[in-house]
Motif scaffolding. Structure first.
Motif, short mmCIF file in Angstrom:
data_model
loop_
_atom_site.label_atom_id
_atom_site.label_comp_id
_atom_site.label_asym_id
_atom_site.label_seq_id
_atom_site.Cartn_x
_atom_site.Cartn_y
_atom_site.Cartn_z
N LEU A 43 -6.45 0.27 -15.90
CA LEU A 43 -6.37 1.68 -15.50
C LEU A 43 -5.91 2.60 -16.62
O LEU A 43 -6.02 3.82 -16.50
CB LEU A 43 -5.39 1.83 -14.33
CG LEU A 43 -5.83 1.20 -13.02
CD1 LEU A 43 -4.66 1.18 -12.04
CD2 LEU A 43 -7.01 1.95 -12.44
N LYS B 247 -13.06 8.26 -5.32
CA LYS B 247 -12.19 8.28 -4.14
C LYS B 247 -12.96 8.80 -2.92
O LYS B 247 -12.75 8.34 -1.80
CB LYS B 247 -10.98 9.17 -4.42
CG LYS B 247 -9.91 9.14 -3.38
CD LYS B 247 -8.74 10.01 -3.84
CE LYS B 247 -7.53 9.80 -2.99
NZ LYS B 247 -6.37 10.54 -3.51
N ILE C 223 -15.04 2.15 -4.90
CA ILE C 223 -13.72 1.56 -5.03
C ILE C 223 -13.71 0.22 -4.29
O ILE C 223 -14.13 0.14 -3.14
CB ILE C 223 -12.64 2.51 -4.44
CG1 ILE C 223 -12.65 3.87 -5.13
CG2 ILE C 223 -11.26 1.86 -4.50
CD1 ILE C 223 -12.33 3.85 -6.60
N ILE D 121 -11.19 -3.26 -9.79
CA ILE D 121 -10.93 -1.91 -9.27
C ILE D 121 -12.18 -1.36 -8.58
O ILE D 121 -12.09 -0.69 -7.55
CB ILE D 121 -10.51 -0.94 -10.40
CG1 ILE D 121 -9.34 -1.51 -11.21
CG2 ILE D 121 -10.21 0.44 -9.86
CD1 ILE D 121 -8.05 -1.66 -10.47
N VAL E 206 -12.03 6.66 -11.27
CA VAL E 206 -11.42 6.19 -10.02
C VAL E 206 -11.18 7.36 -9.08
O VAL E 206 -11.52 7.29 -7.89
CB VAL E 206 -10.12 5.40 -10.30
CG1 VAL E 206 -9.34 5.14 -9.02
CG2 VAL E 206 -10.43 4.09 -11.02
N VAL F 112 -1.07 2.82 -5.37
CA VAL F 112 -0.46 2.59 -6.69
C VAL F 112 -0.43 3.89 -7.48
O VAL F 112 0.58 4.23 -8.11
CB VAL F 112 -1.25 1.51 -7.48
CG1 VAL F 112 -0.75 1.39 -8.90
CG2 VAL F 112 -1.19 0.17 -6.76
N PHE G 108 -3.82 -5.80 -15.20
CA PHE G 108 -4.31 -4.89 -14.16
C PHE G 108 -4.02 -3.43 -14.54
O PHE G 108 -4.88 -2.57 -14.45
CB PHE G 108 -3.67 -5.24 -12.81
CG PHE G 108 -4.09 -4.32 -11.70
CD1 PHE G 108 -5.32 -4.50 -11.08
CD2 PHE G 108 -3.26 -3.31 -11.27
CE1 PHE G 108 -5.71 -3.65 -10.04
CE2 PHE G 108 -3.65 -2.47 -10.24
CZ PHE G 108 -4.87 -2.64 -9.62
N ASP H 243 -10.95 -1.61 -3.48
CA ASP H 243 -9.86 -1.64 -2.50
C ASP H 243 -9.13 -0.30 -2.59
O ASP H 243 -8.51 0.00 -3.62
CB ASP H 243 -8.92 -2.80 -2.82
CG ASP H 243 -7.79 -2.97 -1.82
OD1 ASP H 243 -7.56 -2.06 -0.99
OD2 ASP H 243 -7.13 -4.02 -1.87
N HIS H 244 -9.18 0.47 -1.54
CA HIS H 244 -8.58 1.81 -1.56
C HIS H 244 -7.05 1.77 -1.66
O HIS H 244 -6.43 2.82 -1.84
CB HIS H 244 -9.05 2.63 -0.37
CG HIS H 244 -10.40 3.24 -0.59
ND1 HIS H 244 -10.57 4.52 -1.03
CD2 HIS H 244 -11.65 2.70 -0.49
CE1 HIS H 244 -11.86 4.77 -1.17
NE2 HIS H 244 -12.53 3.68 -0.85
N ASP H 245 -6.45 0.59 -1.58
CA ASP H 245 -5.01 0.49 -1.82
C ASP H 245 -4.65 0.88 -3.25
O ASP H 245 -3.48 1.14 -3.53
CB ASP H 245 -4.50 -0.93 -1.53
CG ASP H 245 -4.38 -1.20 -0.04
OD1 ASP H 245 -4.45 -0.24 0.77
OD2 ASP H 245 -4.20 -2.38 0.33
N ILE H 246 -5.63 0.95 -4.13
CA ILE H 246 -5.36 1.40 -5.50
C ILE H 246 -4.70 2.77 -5.50
O ILE H 246 -3.87 3.08 -6.35
CB ILE H 246 -6.65 1.40 -6.36
CG1 ILE H 246 -6.33 1.67 -7.84
CG2 ILE H 246 -7.65 2.43 -5.88
CD1 ILE H 246 -5.53 0.59 -8.49
#
Length: 119
Positions: A16, A29, A75, A61, A25, A83, A12, A77-80
């Motif tokens: 990135l 956003k 995107i 992603i 990415v 991270v 994963f 999952d905006h939880d990226i």
């Protein structure tokens, strides 16, 4: 089993681990964009962009959708960003420490002489 978990996490993060992919990415956003808009705004050649978009999509992603002849990316999952945010903060702290060291070198009597200068 634990080894598999570490491999999945590493894969994963590898997804990135390229400046262009991080740029994509961050650009997405703000919302969904088509490939043409990404090429135009980021200035990445379409062939290169397509490879990076594929890696990001296969890595979970990004997601994509077709509308006519255009492909749109967003995107998954905006939880990226939860991270990426701490990583950016760690890098800011590191930069501040480096800046402080460089500033202290400039204030001290430590200096470098040019070749041929008298001491």
């Amino acid at each position: 089993m634990e080894e598999l978990v570490y491999k999945i996490k590493a894969d994963f993060l590898k997804t990135l681990a390229h400046p262009v992919r991080l740029q994509i990415v961050e650009f997405l956003k703000s919302g969904e964009k088509n490939v043409g808009a990404i090429v135009k705004t980021l200035g990445i050649p379409q062939s290169s962009l397509s490879r990076h978009l594929l890696v990001l999509r296969e890595g979970g992603i990004l997601k994509s959708r077709q509308q006519g002849t255009a492909t749109y990316y967003n995107i998954e999952d905006h939880d990226i960003f939860q991270v990426l945010r701490p990583i950016a903060e760690m890098l800011r702290k590191k930069l501040k420490r480096t800046e402080a060291v460089l500033n202290s070198l400039g204030k001290g009597k430590v200096g470098f002489q040019k070749e041929g200068e008298a001491k």
